[in-house]
Design a protein around this motif. Structure first.
Motif, PDB file in Angstrom:
ATOM      1  N   GLY A  82       0.802  -1.220   0.000  1.00 16.66           N
ATOM      2  CA  GLY A  82       0.000   0.000   0.000  1.00 16.66           C
ATOM      3  C   GLY A  82       0.830   1.263   0.000  1.00 16.66           C
ATOM      4  N   GLY A  83       2.044   1.171  -0.547  1.00 17.94           N
ATOM      5  CA  GLY A  83       2.926   2.339  -0.575  1.00 17.94           C
ATOM      6  C   GLY A  83       3.737   2.496   0.693  1.00 17.94           C
ATOM      7  N   GLY A  84       3.535   1.602   1.646  1.00 16.27           N
ATOM      8  CA  GLY A  84       4.262   1.677   2.907  1.00 16.27           C
ATOM      9  C   GLY A  84       5.415   0.692   2.963  1.00 16.27           C
ATOM     10  N   THR A  85       6.050   0.667   4.103  1.00 16.46           N
ATOM     11  CA  THR A  85       7.107  -0.298   4.373  1.00 16.46           C
ATOM     12  C   THR A  85       6.793  -0.980   5.696  1.00 16.46           C
ATOM     13  N   LEU A  86       7.270  -2.190   5.837  1.00 17.57           N
ATOM     14  CA  LEU A  86       7.064  -2.945   7.056  1.00 17.57           C
ATOM     15  C   LEU A  86       7.858  -2.294   8.179  1.00 17.57           C
ATOM     16  N   ASP A  87       7.247  -2.163   9.345  1.00 16.84           N
ATOM     17  CA  ASP A  87       7.855  -1.425  10.449  1.00 16.84           C
ATOM     18  C   ASP A  87       7.485  -2.112  11.762  1.00 16.84           C
ATOM     19  N   TYR A  88       8.485  -2.734  12.423  1.00 19.60           N
ATOM     20  CA  TYR A  88       8.244  -3.332  13.740  1.00 19.60           C
ATOM     21  C   TYR A  88       8.764  -2.372  14.794  1.00 19.60           C
ATOM     22  N   GLU A  89       7.902  -2.021  15.745  1.00 20.83           N
ATOM     23  CA  GLU A  89       8.293  -1.125  16.828  1.00 20.83           C
ATOM     24  C   GLU A  89       8.413  -1.942  18.108  1.00 20.83           C
ATOM     25  N   GLN A  90       9.652  -2.145  18.508  1.00 18.41           N
ATOM     26  CA  GLN A  90       9.969  -3.014  19.638  1.00 18.41           C
ATOM     27  C   GLN A  90       9.348  -2.533  20.947  1.00 18.41           C
ATOM     28  N   GLU A  91       9.326  -1.212  21.174  1.00 21.15           N
ATOM     29  CA  GLU A  91       8.853  -0.704  22.464  1.00 21.15           C
ATOM     30  C   GLU A  91       7.387  -1.018  22.719  1.00 21.15           C
ATOM     31  N   ASN A  92       6.573  -1.123  21.659  1.00 20.60           N
ATOM     32  CA  ASN A  92       5.168  -1.482  21.888  1.00 20.60           C
ATOM     33  C   ASN A  92       4.794  -2.817  21.235  1.00 20.60           C
ATOM     34  N   LYS A  93       5.825  -3.555  20.790  1.00 23.47           N
ATOM     35  CA  LYS A  93       5.647  -4.903  20.227  1.00 23.47           C
ATOM     36  C   LYS A  93       4.587  -4.928  19.132  1.00 23.47           C
ATOM     37  N   SER A  94       4.645  -3.951  18.228  1.00 29.79           N
ATOM     38  CA  SER A  94       3.625  -3.822  17.194  1.00 29.79           C
ATOM     39  C   SER A  94       4.254  -3.792  15.811  1.00 29.79           C
ATOM     40  N   LEU A  95       3.540  -4.398  14.871  1.00 30.24           N
ATOM     41  CA  LEU A  95       3.971  -4.458  13.486  1.00 30.24           C
ATOM     42  C   LEU A  95       3.035  -3.584  12.650  1.00 30.24           C
ATOM     43  N   PHE A  96       3.616  -2.713  11.843  1.00 33.24           N
ATOM     44  CA  PHE A  96       2.863  -1.740  11.062  1.00 33.24           C
ATOM     45  C   PHE A  96       3.275  -1.770   9.597  1.00 33.24           C
ATOM     46  N   LEU A  97       2.431  -1.202   8.761  1.00 30.95           N
ATOM     47  CA  LEU A  97       2.814  -0.713   7.447  1.00 30.95           C
ATOM     48  C   LEU A  97       2.863   0.802   7.607  1.00 30.95           C
ATOM     49  N   SER A  98       4.016   1.395   7.311  1.00 32.12           N
ATOM     50  CA  SER A  98       4.204   2.823   7.552  1.00 32.12           C
ATOM     51  C   SER A  98       4.616   3.561   6.287  1.00 32.12           C
ATOM     52  N   ARG A  99       4.139   4.780   6.184  1.00 27.79           N
ATOM     53  CA  ARG A  99       4.500   5.697   5.099  1.00 27.79           C
ATOM     54  C   ARG A  99       5.030   6.977   5.720  1.00 27.79           C
ATOM     55  N   TYR A 100       5.930   7.633   4.995  1.00 29.90           N
ATOM     56  CA  TYR A 100       6.536   8.868   5.477  1.00 29.90           C
ATOM     57  C   TYR A 100       6.344   9.977   4.451  1.00 29.90           C
ATOM     58  N   TYR A 101       6.085  11.177   4.950  1.00 30.42           N
ATOM     59  CA  TYR A 101       5.881  12.341   4.098  1.00 30.42           C
ATOM     60  C   TYR A 101       6.828  13.449   4.535  1.00 30.42           C
ATOM     61  N   GLU A 102       7.700  13.859   3.628  1.00 33.34           N
ATOM     62  CA  GLU A 102       8.587  14.991   3.885  1.00 33.34           C
ATOM     63  C   GLU A 102       8.018  16.268   3.283  1.00 33.34           C
ATOM     64  N   GLN A 103       7.270  16.115   2.195  1.00 32.26           N
ATOM     65  CA  GLN A 103       6.605  17.238   1.545  1.00 32.26           C
ATOM     66  C   GLN A 103       5.118  17.188   1.902  1.00 32.26           C
ATOM     67  N   VAL A 104       4.497  18.326   1.912  1.00 34.93           N
ATOM     68  CA  VAL A 104       3.069  18.393   2.236  1.00 34.93           C
ATOM     69  C   VAL A 104       2.278  17.816   1.057  1.00 34.93           C
ATOM     70  N   PRO A 105       1.537  16.723   1.295  1.00 32.46           N
ATOM     71  CA  PRO A 105       0.742  16.163   0.204  1.00 32.46           C
ATOM     72  C   PRO A 105      -0.566  16.932   0.047  1.00 32.46           C
ATOM     73  N   GLN A 106      -1.145  16.852  -1.140  1.00 28.64           N
ATOM     74  CA  GLN A 106      -2.469  17.422  -1.330  1.00 28.64           C
ATOM     75  C   GLN A 106      -3.451  16.571  -0.531  1.00 28.64           C
ATOM     76  N   ASP A 107      -4.497  17.200  -0.018  1.00 28.22           N
ATOM     77  CA  ASP A 107      -5.456  16.496   0.833  1.00 28.22           C
ATOM     78  C   ASP A 107      -6.028  15.260   0.162  1.00 28.22           C
TER      79      ASP A 107
END
Length: 139
Positions: A82-107
């Motif tokens: 879905g345009g994201g990357t796999l992201d495991y966050e150890q501190e809360n033991k959760s697995l996500f698909l995450s996306r990052y935005y450096e530029q402001v996207p259109q709504d």
């Protein structure tokens, strides 16, 4: 992207779902439950980017050996993210698909990105999780 930009993008997204929201709190965090899926927002001030994360799975304990690797194999094999990357966050033991935005996207583009991320995350929760568990625990 400034904090104010990120705040506006998140608020616009939330209003598109008719969910009143402050957007991001003073620490740069926000979240929502949309059609049963959990979506989180985090503004990173040092890098000036907005992180959006759709929850795949929250583990009770640290994942068993091979589980995270099984998910990474799925990602490398080309399972849609879905345009994201796999992201495991150890501190809360959760697995996500995450996306990052450096530029402001259109709504409208951001709303479509989030809908795609949430829909793809549902596939990871329903199908990929089962596939990975079956492979890992059959070994």
């Amino acid at each position: 992207m400034t904090f104010e930009d990120a705040q506006r993008v998140v608020q616009a997204f939330m209003s598109s779902f008719k969910q009143p929201s402050e957007g991001l709190n003073a620490q740069g965090f926000g979240g929502a439950v949309i059609d049963g899926a959990q979506l989180y927002f985090e503004y990173h001030g040092k890098t000036q980017r907005l992180e959006t994360s759709a929850l795949i799975h929250k583990f009770r304990d640290a994942p068993k050996p091979g589980v995270l690797e099984g998910f990474q194999e799925e990602e490398k094999a080309g399972t849609p993210t879905g345009g994201g990357t796999l992201d495991y966050e150890q501190e809360n033991k959760s697995l996500f698909l995450s996306r990052y935005y450096e530029q402001v996207p259109q709504d409208a583009a951001f709303q479509e990105d989030m809908k795609q991320l949430l829909a793809t995350c549902e596939v990871w929760r329903d199908e990929v999780l089962d596939r990975v568990a079956t492979r890992v625990f059959k070994r």
